[in-house]
Design an enzyme around this catalytic site. Structure first.
Site: not given
Ligand code: DAT
Ligand code: MG
Length: 135
Positions: A117, A10, A114, A50, A128
């Site tokens: 992805h 990212k 983080n 997303y 995707e």
């Molecule tokens: P991942 O990237 O581990 O698959 P996810 O699909 O649940 O996680 O969420 C996608 C992204 O959204 C994640 O990498 C960071 C952001 N995100 C997730 N939960 C969040 C939160 N509670 N507050 C802010 N950003 C968040």
């Molecule tokens: Mg995810």
């Protein structure tokens, strides 16, 4: 059984100079790079990517962030590539859920930033990869 997964370094990972680190971990695991591109994406691609989070309170900020600068999109290939990369990445929250030794556990502090992805299932990977690498 060989499969493909979508990995994104990212914009935070690109800004911090961690592209090589992420690619190195992918290669050392034994996975291979099938396609790779540095690009800055339009909002429409980020929103589609997303889509599962569109009703979450953080959706707007997530799309702002992912479109904020160049990222590196990689089609990663290998045996159990989807799970294997999720394991390399570590959990979503880089402090509470990602252990040291993972990409997020070693290099990140905040959920929003983080670094990487990785597709979370075969269905997500197929969807995707079509979105990011239509050819
Ligand atoms: P991942 O990237 O581990 O698959 P996810 O699909 O649940 O996680 O969420 C996608 C992204 O959204 C994640 O990498 C960071 C952001 N995100 C997730 N939960 C969040 C939160 N509670 N507050 C802010 N950003 C968040
Ligand atoms: Mg995810």
């Amino acid at each position: 059984m060989s499969e493909r997964t979508l990995v994104l370094v990212k914009p935070d990972g690109v800004k911090r100079g961690l592209v090589g680190e992420v690619i190195s971990r992918i290669e050392r695991k034994g996975l291979t790079l099938a396609q790779l591109e540095l690009r800055t994406v339009e909002r429409s691609v980020a929103e589609e990517h997303y889509a599962e989070h569109k009703d979450k309170p953080f959706f707007g900020e997530l799309v702002d962030f992912i479109t904020s600068g160049p990222l590196v999109a990689i089609a990663v290939e290998g045996t159990r590539a989807i799970s294997a990369f999720r394991q390399l990445a570590g959990g979503t929250d880089p402090v509470e859920k990602a252990t040291p030794g993972t990409i997020r556990g070693d290099f990140a502090l905040e959920v929003q930033y983080n670094l990487v992805h990785g597709s979370d299932s075969a269905e997500s990977a197929e969807r995707e990869l079509k979105l990011w690498f239509p050819n």
